[in-house]
Scaffold this motif. Structure first.
Motif, PDB file in Angstrom:
ATOM      1  N   GLU A 169      42.608 -97.040  87.954  1.00  0.00           N
ATOM      2  CA  GLU A 169      43.856 -96.547  87.386  1.00  0.00           C
ATOM      3  C   GLU A 169      44.695 -95.847  88.444  1.00  0.00           C
ATOM      4  O   GLU A 169      44.255 -94.889  89.073  1.00  0.00           O
ATOM      5  CB  GLU A 169      43.577 -95.576  86.236  1.00  0.00           C
ATOM      6  CG  GLU A 169      44.851 -95.033  85.598  1.00  0.00           C
ATOM      7  CD  GLU A 169      44.575 -94.050  84.474  1.00  0.00           C
ATOM      8  OE1 GLU A 169      45.504 -93.297  84.113  1.00  0.00           O
ATOM      9  OE2 GLU A 169      43.431 -94.010  83.960  1.00  0.00           O
ATOM     10  N   TYR A 170      45.910 -96.332  88.623  1.00  0.00           N
ATOM     11  CA  TYR A 170      46.854 -95.697  89.531  1.00  0.00           C
ATOM     12  C   TYR A 170      47.857 -94.870  88.742  1.00  0.00           C
ATOM     13  O   TYR A 170      48.403 -95.330  87.735  1.00  0.00           O
ATOM     14  CB  TYR A 170      47.608 -96.746  90.348  1.00  0.00           C
ATOM     15  CG  TYR A 170      46.777 -97.389  91.436  1.00  0.00           C
ATOM     16  CD1 TYR A 170      46.419 -96.675  92.578  1.00  0.00           C
ATOM     17  CD2 TYR A 170      46.346 -98.710  91.322  1.00  0.00           C
ATOM     18  CE1 TYR A 170      45.661 -97.260  93.584  1.00  0.00           C
ATOM     19  CE2 TYR A 170      45.589 -99.305  92.322  1.00  0.00           C
ATOM     20  CZ  TYR A 170      45.243 -98.579  93.446  1.00  0.00           C
ATOM     21  OH  TYR A 170      44.483 -99.154  94.437  1.00  0.00           O
ATOM     22  N   ARG A 171      48.109 -93.656  89.225  1.00  0.00           N
ATOM     23  CA  ARG A 171      49.112 -92.782  88.627  1.00  0.00           C
ATOM     24  C   ARG A 171      50.142 -92.412  89.696  1.00  0.00           C
ATOM     25  O   ARG A 171      49.993 -91.416  90.401  1.00  0.00           O
ATOM     26  CB  ARG A 171      48.445 -91.526  88.031  1.00  0.00           C
ATOM     27  CG  ARG A 171      47.460 -91.860  86.906  1.00  0.00           C
ATOM     28  CD  ARG A 171      46.841 -90.633  86.271  1.00  0.00           C
ATOM     29  NE  ARG A 171      45.901 -91.009  85.207  1.00  0.00           N
ATOM     30  CZ  ARG A 171      45.197 -90.155  84.465  1.00  0.00           C
ATOM     31  NH1 ARG A 171      45.334 -88.828  84.677  1.00  0.00           N
ATOM     32  NH2 ARG A 171      44.381 -90.582  83.532  1.00  0.00           N
ATOM     33  N   PRO A 172      51.186 -93.232  89.829  1.00  0.00           N
ATOM     34  CA  PRO A 172      52.219 -92.961  90.842  1.00  0.00           C
ATOM     35  C   PRO A 172      53.051 -91.734  90.475  1.00  0.00           C
ATOM     36  O   PRO A 172      53.505 -91.587  89.336  1.00  0.00           O
ATOM     37  CB  PRO A 172      53.085 -94.231  90.815  1.00  0.00           C
ATOM     38  CG  PRO A 172      52.234 -95.272  90.162  1.00  0.00           C
ATOM     39  CD  PRO A 172      51.406 -94.522  89.155  1.00  0.00           C
ATOM     40  N   LEU A 173      53.257 -90.867  91.447  1.00  0.00           N
ATOM     41  CA  LEU A 173      53.976 -89.615  91.220  1.00  0.00           C
ATOM     42  C   LEU A 173      55.277 -89.556  92.015  1.00  0.00           C
ATOM     43  O   LEU A 173      55.513 -90.358  92.911  1.00  0.00           O
ATOM     44  CB  LEU A 173      53.087 -88.427  91.624  1.00  0.00           C
ATOM     45  CG  LEU A 173      51.710 -88.349  90.980  1.00  0.00           C
ATOM     46  CD1 LEU A 173      50.947 -87.146  91.538  1.00  0.00           C
ATOM     47  CD2 LEU A 173      51.807 -88.267  89.470  1.00  0.00           C
ATOM     48  N   GLY A 174      56.080 -88.547  91.677  1.00  0.00           N
ATOM     49  CA  GLY A 174      57.311 -88.273  92.427  1.00  0.00           C
ATOM     50  C   GLY A 174      57.169 -87.029  93.271  1.00  0.00           C
ATOM     51  O   GLY A 174      58.154 -86.317  93.506  1.00  0.00           O
ATOM     52  N   PHE A 175      55.954 -86.748  93.734  1.00  0.00           N
ATOM     53  CA  PHE A 175      55.702 -85.543  94.528  1.00  0.00           C
ATOM     54  C   PHE A 175      56.610 -85.458  95.755  1.00  0.00           C
ATOM     55  O   PHE A 175      57.063 -84.383  96.133  1.00  0.00           O
ATOM     56  CB  PHE A 175      54.242 -85.534  94.996  1.00  0.00           C
ATOM     57  CG  PHE A 175      53.311 -84.729  94.124  1.00  0.00           C
ATOM     58  CD1 PHE A 175      53.740 -84.204  92.924  1.00  0.00           C
ATOM     59  CD2 PHE A 175      51.999 -84.507  94.505  1.00  0.00           C
ATOM     60  CE1 PHE A 175      52.884 -83.471  92.112  1.00  0.00           C
ATOM     61  CE2 PHE A 175      51.129 -83.773  93.705  1.00  0.00           C
ATOM     62  CZ  PHE A 175      51.584 -83.255  92.498  1.00  0.00           C
TER      63      PHE A 175
END
Length: 292
Positions: free
Chosen positions: A166-172
């Motif tokens: 599972e990938y959880r792409p962020l806007g960090f």
């Protein structure tokens, strides 16, 4: 009349004739100069209009890309409420029920990072493959290095049915571009998994293959659309233009901060955080063996 018999002009007549010729030449030159000035003037006007049009386009695009994002929005088809997309064998992804996420539902970030981070939805489940959850950012160079190092082996493990990934792409790292590229890229990936889940992995890989440098403007929305087409996904133009899943990315980013994640990549194996000092493949295999 022969030339010898032609009437000779007087000196005064010749002078008058020369003056008239000079006047005609002068008037012709003045008309030419006036015409050239008009052409130059109109050319400057056209150039200025063109420059203003380009500036307006750049400003409009910048405003659109940096416009405030709503706190509430839908999850994409095949994406969960934690901002994740789970890959199984080959091109299969885990289906999910439609949902709405809201920043108001995200707990406040802790004052200090907890000793143990508990990842929502990442806990082990009996009888199911080992869960690998990866928080990533599409402009993060270390994330690209992680993919280069482990991407192939992780793909093999999920194709063998040993893990779900599972990938959880962020806007960090939105501040590391002038156009909030991290969130825009994450939104584009969400648009792809919503419309063409079987193309998600290919699009994900292409985003890292063409990863822009930190501090740059990042890949434009136009090129993100073209990349989706390149991997064979359905048209996602309106999804990108409408920032359809930017609230989803926003909520996932804030939730990650709230549970104590401070950077990317951050990886969990059946809920246990990988510290990066050991071999990921070996740690995953240990978890696989523990399930029998």
């Amino acid at each position: 009349m022969s030339p010898a018999n032609e009437q000779r002009l007087s000196k005064a007549e010749r002078t008058a004739q020369a003056r008239e010729k000079a006047r005609e030449i002068r008037e012709a030159q003045l008309k030419k100069d006036k015409r050239n000035k008009l052409l130059i003037g109109w050319g400057i006007v056209v150039a200025v209009v063109a420059i203003l049009a380009v500036i307006a386009l750049v400003v409009t695009t910048s405003i659109q890309q940096n416009a405030p994002i709503a706190d509430q929005g839908p999850t994409p088809a095949n994406g969960n409420v934690h901002g994740g997309v789970t890959l199984l064998a080959n091109t299969e992804v885990v289906k999910s029920e439609p949902a709405t996420v809201n920043v108001a539902d995200v707990p406040s970030a802790p004052a200090t990072k907890p000793a143990t981070v508990t990842v929502p939805g990442g806990e082990a489940e009996a009888g199911k493959p080992v869960k690998v959850v990866a928080y990533i950012d599409f402009i993060c160079p270390v994330c690209k290095r992680f993919e280069t190092t482990y991407g192939e082996s992780l793909t093999s493990l999920r194709n063998e049915g040993k893990i779900s990934l599972e990938y959880r792409p962020l806007g960090f790292l939105d501040q590391q571009s002038s156009t909030n590229y991290s969130s825009r890229a994450a939104n584009a990936a969400a648009c792809v998994v919503n419309a063409s889940p079987e193309k998600y992995a290919d699009f994900f890989n292409l985003l890292f293959e063409r990863q822009p440098a930190e501090g740059s403007a990042g890949i434009s929305d136009k090129d993100l659309k073209a990349m989706a087409t390149e991997v064979g996904a359905a048209n996602i133009d309106s999804c990108i233009d409408n920032k359809q899943y930017r609230p989803w990315v926003k909520v996932a980013t804030q939730e990650a901060a709230a549970i104590g994640i401070t950077g990317t990549p951050t990886i969990f194996i059946d809920g246990k955080q990988w510290d990066g000092t050991t071999d990921l493949n070996a740690d995953i295999q240990t978890a696989v063996d523990a399930k029998g």
